[in-house]
Design a protein around this motif. Structure first.
Motif, PDB file in Angstrom:
ATOM      1  N   THR A 274      68.672  -5.167  25.156  1.00  0.00           N
ATOM      2  CA  THR A 274      70.058  -5.607  25.155  1.00  0.00           C
ATOM      3  C   THR A 274      70.111  -6.960  25.862  1.00  0.00           C
ATOM      4  OG1 THR A 274      72.337  -4.926  25.624  1.00  0.00           O
ATOM      5  CG2 THR A 274      70.722  -4.511  27.340  1.00  0.00           C
ATOM      6  N   VAL A 275      71.168  -7.712  25.630  1.00  0.00           N
ATOM      7  CA  VAL A 275      71.366  -8.999  26.288  1.00  0.00           C
ATOM      8  C   VAL A 275      72.608  -8.904  27.164  1.00  0.00           C
ATOM      9  CG1 VAL A 275      71.817 -11.472  25.973  1.00  0.00           C
ATOM     10  CG2 VAL A 275      70.319 -10.257  24.369  1.00  0.00           C
ATOM     11  N   ARG A 276      72.440  -9.253  28.446  1.00  0.00           N
ATOM     12  CA  ARG A 276      73.553  -9.281  29.393  1.00  0.00           C
ATOM     13  C   ARG A 276      73.381 -10.493  30.298  1.00  0.00           C
ATOM     14  NH1 ARG A 276      74.871  -5.597  26.559  1.00  0.00           N
ATOM     15  NH2 ARG A 276      75.429  -3.485  27.103  1.00  0.00           N
ATOM     16  N   ASP A 277      74.439 -11.288  30.424  1.00  0.00           N
ATOM     17  CA  ASP A 277      74.468 -12.406  31.384  1.00  0.00           C
ATOM     18  C   ASP A 277      73.242 -13.310  31.272  1.00  0.00           C
ATOM     19  OD1 ASP A 277      76.888 -11.385  32.413  1.00  0.00           O
ATOM     20  OD2 ASP A 277      75.775 -10.018  33.720  1.00  0.00           O
ATOM     21  N   ASP A 278      72.962 -13.814  30.072  1.00  0.00           N
ATOM     22  CA  ASP A 278      71.842 -14.730  29.830  1.00  0.00           C
ATOM     23  C   ASP A 278      70.492 -14.142  30.230  1.00  0.00           C
ATOM     24  OD1 ASP A 278      73.079 -16.741  28.478  1.00  0.00           O
ATOM     25  OD2 ASP A 278      73.191 -18.115  30.156  1.00  0.00           O
ATOM     26  N   THR A 279      70.363 -12.827  30.085  1.00  0.00           N
ATOM     27  CA  THR A 279      69.104 -12.134  30.364  1.00  0.00           C
ATOM     28  C   THR A 279      68.862 -11.090  29.280  1.00  0.00           C
ATOM     29  OG1 THR A 279      69.435 -12.434  32.741  1.00  0.00           O
ATOM     30  CG2 THR A 279      67.845 -10.756  32.080  1.00  0.00           C
ATOM     31  N   VAL A 280      67.632 -11.041  28.785  1.00  0.00           N
ATOM     32  CA  VAL A 280      67.211  -9.992  27.862  1.00  0.00           C
ATOM     33  C   VAL A 280      66.672  -8.847  28.713  1.00  0.00           C
ATOM     34  CG1 VAL A 280      65.570  -9.370  26.044  1.00  0.00           C
ATOM     35  CG2 VAL A 280      66.617 -11.640  26.044  1.00  0.00           C
ATOM     36  N   TRP A 281      67.203  -7.631  28.516  1.00  0.00           N
ATOM     37  CA  TRP A 281      66.798  -6.461  29.302  1.00  0.00           C
ATOM     38  C   TRP A 281      66.130  -5.432  28.410  1.00  0.00           C
ATOM     39  CZ3 TRP A 281      67.029  -6.175  34.484  1.00  0.00           C
ATOM     40  CH2 TRP A 281      67.862  -7.071  35.154  1.00  0.00           C
ATOM     41  N   PHE A 282      65.029  -4.851  28.904  1.00  0.00           N
ATOM     42  CA  PHE A 282      64.359  -3.752  28.210  1.00  0.00           C
ATOM     43  C   PHE A 282      63.662  -2.895  29.257  1.00  0.00           C
ATOM     44  CE2 PHE A 282      61.537  -7.413  28.256  1.00  0.00           C
ATOM     45  CZ  PHE A 282      60.342  -6.885  28.725  1.00  0.00           C
ATOM     46  N   GLN A 283      63.060  -1.811  28.825  1.00  0.00           N
ATOM     47  CA  GLN A 283      62.359  -0.919  29.744  1.00  0.00           C
ATOM     48  C   GLN A 283      60.890  -0.833  29.368  1.00  0.00           C
ATOM     49  OE1 GLN A 283      66.132   1.921  30.769  1.00  0.00           O
ATOM     50  NE2 GLN A 283      64.421   2.888  29.845  1.00  0.00           N
ATOM     51  N   THR A 284      60.065  -0.560  30.364  1.00  0.00           N
ATOM     52  CA  THR A 284      58.641  -0.327  30.143  1.00  0.00           C
ATOM     53  C   THR A 284      58.154   0.636  31.213  1.00  0.00           C
ATOM     54  OG1 THR A 284      56.504  -1.378  29.701  1.00  0.00           O
ATOM     55  CG2 THR A 284      57.798  -2.271  31.531  1.00  0.00           C
ATOM     56  N   ALA A 285      57.009   1.220  30.969  1.00  0.00           N
ATOM     57  CA  ALA A 285      56.454   2.176  31.928  1.00  0.00           C
ATOM     58  C   ALA A 285      55.969   1.458  33.179  1.00  0.00           C
ATOM     59  CB  ALA A 285      55.296   2.942  31.292  1.00  0.00           C
ATOM     60  N   VAL A 286      56.157   2.119  34.321  1.00  0.00           N
ATOM     61  CA  VAL A 286      55.620   1.618  35.589  1.00  0.00           C
ATOM     62  C   VAL A 286      54.096   1.576  35.472  1.00  0.00           C
ATOM     63  CG1 VAL A 286      55.364   2.153  38.043  1.00  0.00           C
ATOM     64  CG2 VAL A 286      57.565   2.515  36.910  1.00  0.00           C
ATOM     65  N   ARG A 287      53.489   0.557  36.042  1.00  0.00           N
ATOM     66  CA  ARG A 287      52.033   0.365  36.056  1.00  0.00           C
ATOM     67  C   ARG A 287      51.434   0.159  34.661  1.00  0.00           C
ATOM     68  NH1 ARG A 287      52.684   3.658  40.568  1.00  0.00           N
ATOM     69  NH2 ARG A 287      52.192   5.644  39.633  1.00  0.00           N
ATOM     70  N   SER A 288      52.222  -0.344  33.737  1.00  0.00           N
ATOM     71  CA  SER A 288      51.687  -0.709  32.418  1.00  0.00           C
ATOM     72  C   SER A 288      51.259  -2.173  32.450  1.00  0.00           C
ATOM     73  CB  SER A 288      52.759  -0.506  31.343  1.00  0.00           C
ATOM     74  OG  SER A 288      53.847  -1.402  31.562  1.00  0.00           O
ATOM     75  N   ALA A 289      50.505  -2.597  31.438  1.00  0.00           N
ATOM     76  CA  ALA A 289      50.105  -4.008  31.352  1.00  0.00           C
ATOM     77  C   ALA A 289      51.339  -4.898  31.270  1.00  0.00           C
ATOM     78  CB  ALA A 289      49.205  -4.227  30.144  1.00  0.00           C
ATOM     79  N   LEU A 290      52.352  -4.457  30.535  1.00  0.00           N
ATOM     80  CA  LEU A 290      53.579  -5.244  30.416  1.00  0.00           C
ATOM     81  C   LEU A 290      54.302  -5.335  31.750  1.00  0.00           C
ATOM     82  CD1 LEU A 290      55.704  -6.854  28.952  1.00  0.00           C
ATOM     83  CD2 LEU A 290      56.613  -4.709  27.999  1.00  0.00           C
ATOM     84  N   SER A 291      54.374  -4.256  32.499  1.00  0.00           N
ATOM     85  CA  SER A 291      55.078  -4.320  33.791  1.00  0.00           C
ATOM     86  C   SER A 291      54.366  -5.266  34.751  1.00  0.00           C
ATOM     87  CB  SER A 291      55.237  -2.931  34.414  1.00  0.00           C
ATOM     88  OG  SER A 291      54.006  -2.417  34.856  1.00  0.00           O
ATOM     89  N   SER A 292      53.041  -5.299  34.709  1.00  0.00           N
ATOM     90  CA  SER A 292      52.288  -6.229  35.562  1.00  0.00           C
ATOM     91  C   SER A 292      52.553  -7.671  35.171  1.00  0.00           C
ATOM     92  CB  SER A 292      50.788  -5.945  35.470  1.00  0.00           C
ATOM     93  OG  SER A 292      50.510  -4.674  36.000  1.00  0.00           O
ATOM     94  N   ALA A 293      52.544  -7.953  33.866  1.00  0.00           N
ATOM     95  CA  ALA A 293      52.768  -9.315  33.386  1.00  0.00           C
ATOM     96  C   ALA A 293      54.208  -9.761  33.625  1.00  0.00           C
ATOM     97  CB  ALA A 293      52.440  -9.404  31.904  1.00  0.00           C
ATOM     98  N   ALA A 294      55.131  -8.801  33.612  1.00  0.00           N
ATOM     99  CA  ALA A 294      56.549  -9.135  33.729  1.00  0.00           C
ATOM    100  C   ALA A 294      57.010  -9.300  35.166  1.00  0.00           C
ATOM    101  CB  ALA A 294      57.390  -8.054  33.046  1.00  0.00           C
ATOM    102  N   ASP A 295      56.170  -9.005  36.122  1.00  0.00           N
ATOM    103  CA  ASP A 295      56.564  -9.098  37.516  1.00  0.00           C
ATOM    104  C   ASP A 295      56.476 -10.543  37.995  1.00  0.00           C
ATOM    105  OD1 ASP A 295      57.415  -8.362  40.009  1.00  0.00           O
ATOM    106  OD2 ASP A 295      55.496  -7.512  40.627  1.00  0.00           O
ATOM    107  N   GLY A 296      57.465 -11.362  37.599  1.00  0.00           N
ATOM    108  CA  GLY A 296      57.521 -12.762  37.995  1.00  0.00           C
ATOM    109  C   GLY A 296      56.830 -13.708  37.030  1.00  0.00           C
TER     110      GLY A 296
END
Length: 129
Positions: free
Chosen positions: A45-67
């Motif tokens: 979803t898009v809210r306030d000029d940000t794209v929001w989604f969910q991913t599993a904790v400790r996944s490759a995506l969560s690591s890459a998305a942390d900053g």
């Protein structure tokens, strides 16, 4: 008339890109794992000029998305029309449930992170005709 790129595609402005993004439900996050590109489909979803989604904790995506800086793309392709929008921005993660309503529930078996990608650079194209 809208501007066309060198391939004859309509170049979309930021306002139209954000409008089209708000009509899509699924997209793809592009991130880096061990120096190589990776792509993962997500519901968003898009809210306030940000794209929001969910991913599993400790996944490759969560690591890459942390900053990290990631790309996000959504599109609609049919016989009648085709458009795509690409976002580049810095990602942030949160476990907080106080974030935007993502309109879906995480899997009860998986601990989910909310990921926000700031819409810093946005571009889009549409087939004309």
């Amino acid at each position: 008339m809208s501007a066309l790129d060198q391939s004859g595609l309509e170049v979309l402005d930021r306002t139209e890109c954000l409008r089209l993004l708000s009509t899509a439900r699924y997209g793809r996050v592009v991130y880096t794992v061990d120096g190589l590109p990776a792509v993962q489909p997500v519901k968003f979803t898009v809210r306030d000029d940000t794209v929001w989604f969910q991913t599993a904790v400790r996944s490759a995506l969560s690591s890459a998305a942390d900053g990290g800086v990631v790309a996000f793309e959504a599109d609609a392709l049919s016989e009648e029309a085709a458009w795509w929008v690409t976002v580049l921005g810095r990602a942030m993660t949160t476990l907080s449930l106080a974030g935007p309503d993502l309109s879906w529930q995480p899997s009860p078996a998986v601990r989910e992170l909310r990921v926000g990608v700031s819409i810093e650079v946005v571009s889009g194209r549409r087939f004309v005709g």
